[in-house]
Design a protein around this motif. Structure first.
Motif, short mmCIF file in Angstrom:
data_model
loop_
_atom_site.label_atom_id
_atom_site.label_comp_id
_atom_site.label_asym_id
_atom_site.label_seq_id
_atom_site.Cartn_x
_atom_site.Cartn_y
_atom_site.Cartn_z
N ALA A 179 27.70 2.17 11.38
CA ALA A 179 28.32 3.31 12.05
C ALA A 179 28.75 2.95 13.47
CB ALA A 179 27.35 4.49 12.08
N VAL A 180 27.90 2.19 14.17
CA VAL A 180 28.24 1.77 15.53
C VAL A 180 29.45 0.86 15.52
CG1 VAL A 180 27.42 0.46 17.52
CG2 VAL A 180 25.90 2.08 16.40
N GLN B 182 32.62 2.86 14.78
CA GLN B 182 33.00 3.63 15.95
C GLN B 182 33.63 2.74 17.02
OE1 GLN B 182 33.05 6.79 16.41
NE2 GLN B 182 33.55 6.83 18.60
N ILE C 294 37.17 1.72 15.99
CA ILE C 294 38.13 2.83 16.13
C ILE C 294 38.48 3.04 17.60
CG2 ILE C 294 38.39 5.33 15.87
CD1 ILE C 294 36.70 5.12 13.33
N ALA C 295 37.45 3.07 18.47
CA ALA C 295 37.71 3.30 19.89
C ALA C 295 38.55 2.18 20.49
CB ALA C 295 36.38 3.44 20.64
#
Length: 201
Positions: free
Chosen positions: A10-11, A14, A17-18
């Motif tokens: 998940a990290v 994320q 994406i960022a």
């Protein structure tokens, strides 16, 4: 283990994406400011590399002023591009001051990256080589007699022979060896000389 892997996944998702969104915003702003072609793609790479270099300096220890300074510069550049491309700025009519900032960014990023890469933190600096001190051997003190040790008194051989006769006479008369005070009185000599004579009898 599965929970840990899920959290790590998940990290990573994320972060990807960022980074992708920030990369695209920087590219769009550079292109709108007149930096076309490959130049527009080089701007987000430059900002991200400066962020990484500043973060590594902060994690390496030592003085953190330079690390925080360039980290904030890169972060402001990234946030500024994100905000500017969020509809607050007309990308079709970019103001002159923004064009100047975008055009001057490569020199700023080069300066920051160079300073971060070639300035060694104090904690990583090698300690100065130890200079061996020459070992000096203390000179052995001269063997001198103690101040209270009397020097031997020279005794003439004739005086020793006379004292031996006096001592033999005393022994024949009393049956005991003559003592130093008696020898001194019989010879009429000072006490140190009498002791020196008695030592040779």
């Amino acid at each position: 283990m599965r929970a840990l892997l899920a959290r790590v996944d998940a990290v990573l998702v994320q972060a990807v994406i960022a980074a992708t969104l920030s990369f695209a915003h920087l590219h769009d702003l550079a292109a709108a400011a007149g930096q076309g072609g490959w130049k527009a793609w080089a701007y987000p790479v430059s900002v991200d590399l400066l962020l990484v270099a500043a973060w590594r300096r902060l994690r390496s220890g030592g003085p953190r002023a330079a690390g925080w300074c360039w980290f904030l510069v890169a972060l402001i550049a990234s946030l500024g591009a994100n905000v500017a491309t969020a509809g607050l700025l007309d990308l079709g009519a970019v103001p002159a001051w923004l064009r100047i900032l975008v055009a001057g960014w490569p020199a700023v990023a080069f300066l920051g990256g160079t300073l971060l890469a070639h300035t060694t933190p104090e904690t990583a600096a090698d300690p100065p080589p130890a200079t061996p001190e020459p070992t000096t051997t203390a000179p052995e003190p001269e063997h001198r007699p103690a101040a209270d040790t009397p020097r031997p008194v020279p005794v003439p051989a004739a005086l020793v022979a006379h004292a031996r006769k006096v001592a033999d006479e005393h022994h024949a008369r009393t049956g005991s060896a003559i003592d130093t005070p008696t020898l001194r009185a019989r010879l009429g000599v000072p006490a140190p000389l009498a002791e020196a004579i008695a030592a040779q009898l």
